[in-house]
Design an enzyme around this catalytic site. Structure first.
Site, mmCIF file in Angstrom:
data_model
loop_
_atom_site.group_PDB
_atom_site.id
_atom_site.type_symbol
_atom_site.label_atom_id
_atom_site.label_comp_id
_atom_site.label_asym_id
_atom_site.label_seq_id
_atom_site.Cartn_x
_atom_site.Cartn_y
_atom_site.Cartn_z
ATOM 1 C CB CYS A 103 38.007 31.017 48.583
ATOM 2 S SG CYS A 103 36.698 32.157 48.945
HETATM 3 N N1 SAJ Z 1 48.544 33.870 49.706
HETATM 4 C C1 SAJ Z 1 49.902 33.608 49.684
HETATM 5 N N2 SAJ Z 1 50.617 33.986 48.591
HETATM 6 C C2 SAJ Z 1 50.028 34.618 47.529
HETATM 7 C C3 SAJ Z 1 48.639 34.878 47.569
HETATM 8 C C4 SAJ Z 1 47.920 34.503 48.668
HETATM 9 O O1 SAJ Z 1 50.456 33.038 50.625
HETATM 10 O O2 SAJ Z 1 50.736 34.953 46.575
HETATM 11 C C5 SAJ Z 1 47.766 33.427 50.855
HETATM 12 C C6 SAJ Z 1 47.082 34.567 51.580
HETATM 13 O O3 SAJ Z 1 47.937 35.114 52.560
HETATM 14 C C7 SAJ Z 1 45.867 33.874 52.188
HETATM 15 C C8 SAJ Z 1 45.542 32.788 51.180
HETATM 16 O O4 SAJ Z 1 46.714 32.610 50.391
HETATM 17 O O5 SAJ Z 1 46.219 33.280 53.427
HETATM 18 C C9 SAJ Z 1 44.385 33.158 50.250
HETATM 19 O O6 SAJ Z 1 44.665 34.443 49.761
HETATM 20 P P1 SAJ Z 1 43.890 35.040 48.423
HETATM 21 O O7 SAJ Z 1 44.680 36.238 47.990
HETATM 22 O O8 SAJ Z 1 43.679 33.982 47.443
HETATM 23 O O9 SAJ Z 1 42.546 35.629 49.010
HETATM 24 P P2 SAJ Z 1 41.136 34.948 49.228
HETATM 25 O O10 SAJ Z 1 41.193 33.676 49.981
HETATM 26 O O11 SAJ Z 1 40.298 36.050 49.767
HETATM 27 O O12 SAJ Z 1 40.680 34.579 47.740
HETATM 28 C C10 SAJ Z 1 39.696 35.341 47.126
HETATM 29 C C11 SAJ Z 1 39.180 34.463 46.039
HETATM 30 N N3 SAJ Z 1 37.959 35.004 45.512
HETATM 31 C C12 SAJ Z 1 36.977 34.141 45.190
HETATM 32 O O13 SAJ Z 1 37.051 32.944 45.371
HETATM 33 C C13 SAJ Z 1 35.750 34.735 44.623
HETATM 34 C C14 SAJ Z 1 40.193 34.353 44.912
HETATM 35 O O14 SAJ Z 1 39.586 33.736 43.770
HETATM 36 C C15 SAJ Z 1 40.692 35.702 44.504
HETATM 37 O O15 SAJ Z 1 41.649 35.556 43.445
HETATM 38 C C16 SAJ Z 1 41.360 36.334 45.712
HETATM 39 O O16 SAJ Z 1 40.291 36.547 46.669
HETATM 40 C C17 SAJ Z 1 42.002 37.655 45.374
HETATM 41 O O17 SAJ Z 1 42.599 37.742 44.259
HETATM 42 O O18 SAJ Z 1 42.004 38.533 46.236
#
Ligand code: SAJ
Length: 441
Positions: A282
């Site tokens: 995403c």
């Molecule tokens: N990440 C960081 N630092 C952070 C947060 C994330 O490096 O502070 C990295 C993670 O390790 C990962 C990537 O970013 O590699 C994405 O992480 P994510 O927490 O955004 O997780 P996703 O990709 O599963 O995003 C989903 C998304 N859901 C939808 O699109 C419906 C996002 O909108 C959500 O906010 C997120 O999950 C969530 O909050 O868990």
């Protein structure tokens, strides 16, 4: 003289009545982590639901009452299949019997960072073959503003059928967060915007039958843009905190301590954390659907491009840290054994799509390191240049350098800190643990 035509009840009223009495036959195209939970919610609400997917393996598992999606237990799926409320098929001819269709297919990026619309287009081509008056179609796949009205609508329009009168078309962004125990399909507010006000009204009535909160908006473009803002917000803030980490590294400041202290601000601040890069299907992808579209409109999405660049640099930064740490131990990267802890794109899941671990492993391998990894959620890592299997965590004790890429809860960090010669920690997993052998991002 034109023959007298008996005015038929407005199609909208008939469809809305079917929806409100739950006699509408609901269809979901694409039975992945978005489509299957959606199908289950509508079946649980009492609708007859037909799931359509290209994969006979998926439809076979569903019809056997076996779930392959983590957020849906087989115990929840099986009764719905047994009582005949939910069934799955690979045959799009089922659309002829449907009153509503939700399209939940992938929208990846091409290598050129252009949107890959092939899944949406092929799904709409199949739906169009059996599409009929009185239907509601809702696109849920994340995409650029304008897709629903400019790509989907023309594929469904047939002579004499007018959108908003004879059929209804909406966009509703999927907000599924796999593995999130607190927020699931049923209780995540559902944004929906229609091509016309009548479409929005029908779309809102539809979701209201099965989901807790519906958020109607004025158009499909607004609804498409909502999702892109949500995920671009995350991607850019992750890019910002990664740049802060690079600054702190250069100035010898502990960025993790900075973020923890900043998080005490009770308003106007939201913590994000630096890491080895940006993974998932995403966050690294959705913003480039927006920047691709804005380029068409002559607007440069500079924040997105810059954040994409910074996030893309993090794997290189991590590998440099590993190289410098080995160098300080008088060991070249070439020939050294580097053990990677965690290869999934984020903690406690099994998905490796776009995982920064893949970049780090490739970069290290190119510099001649010997790579092993441990990840309890990813038993095997098959990539173009090599094929690895997850090793027991004890392997870390014999490595020249251990790098924590994904901070899974299952790891024993106390043992690791006491047993590994050298650790590069990219997730602050060893927070509060001191030791000259620990190097932090
Ligand atoms: N990440 C960081 N630092 C952070 C947060 C994330 O490096 O502070 C990295 C993670 O390790 C990962 C990537 O970013 O590699 C994405 O992480 P994510 O927490 O955004 O997780 P996703 O990709 O599963 O995003 C989903 C998304 N859901 C939808 O699109 C419906 C996002 O909108 C959500 O906010 C997120 O999950 C969530 O909050 O868990």
């Amino acid at each position: 003289m034109s023959e007298l035509t008996v005015p038929t009840a407005p199609v909208a009223a008939l469809l809305e009545e079917k929806i409100r009495t739950r006699r509408a036959h609901v269809g979901v195209v694409g039975l992945g982590y978005v489509g299957l939970p959606l199908a289950v919610e509508f079946a649980k609400a009492g609708f007859q639901v037909t799931g359509i997917d290209l994969s006979a393996e998926k439809t076979g598992q569903i019809n056997a009452g076996v779930s392959y999606v983590g957020d849906i237990a087989s115990s929840e799926l099986e009764p719905l299949v047994r009582e005949g409320t939910l069934r799955a098929t690979t045959d799009f001819a089922a659309v002829a019997e449907l009153d509503t269709v939700n399209i939940c297919v992938p929208t990846p990026l091409r290598k050129t960072k252009d949107p890959d619309m092939s899944y949406i287009v092929s799904a709409c081509q199949e739906i169009a073959k059996y599409f009929h008056a009185g239907m509601l179609v809702i696109l849920e796949s994340t995409t650029y503003p304008g897709t629903t009205d400019e790509v989907v609508l023309p594929m469904l329009e047939k002579p004499g059928l007018r959108v908003g009168r004879d059929f209804f078309l909406c966009f509703s962004p999927e907000r599924v967060d796999p593995g999130n125990a607190r927020f699931q399909t049923r209780n995540i507010p559902k944004v929906v915007g229609g091509t016309t006000p009548a479409c929005t009204a029908i779309g809102g009535a539809f979701y209201s039958q099965a989901l807790q909160k519906v958020v109607p908006v004025s158009s499909t473009q607004v609804a498409e843009m909502v999702k892109l803002l949500e995920n671009t917000f995350r991607m850019i803030n992750i890019g910002l905190v990664n740049e802060i980490a690079l600054m702190c590294d250069r100035m010898g400041i502990n960025v993790w301590e900075v973020i923890e202290a900043a998080s005490t601000k009770p308003f106007g601040f939201m913590p994000f954390y630096p890491g080895p890069g940006l993974g998932g299907h995403c966050i690294p992808i959705d913003p480039f659907y927006l920047s691709w579209k804005t380029k068409q409109a002559g607007i440069e999405a500079r924040f997105i491009e810059l954040a994409g660049y910074i996030n893309g640099q993090m794997p290189h930064f991590v590998v440099d840290k590993i190289q410098n740490a080995l160098n300080d131990a008088a060991k070249p990267v070439k020939g050294s054994h580097v053990h990677v802890m965690g290869v999934a794109y984020k903690k406690d899941i099994e998905d490796v799509r776009e995982s920064p671990a893949l970049d780090v492993i490739l970069l290290l391998e190119r510099r001649g390191a010997r790579i092993t990894y441990s990840d309890p959620h990813v038993p095997r890592l098959h990539m173009d240049r090599f094929d690895l299997v997850s090793e027991p965590m004890e392997t870390a004790a014999s490595a020249d350098c251990v790098v924590i890429i994904t901070d899974h809860s299952a790891f024993d960090y106390g043992w690791l800190a006491a047993s590994a010669r050298l650790i590069v920690d990219t997730r602050n997993a060893l927070k509060g643990v001191s030791g000259s052998h620990i190097v932090r991002l």
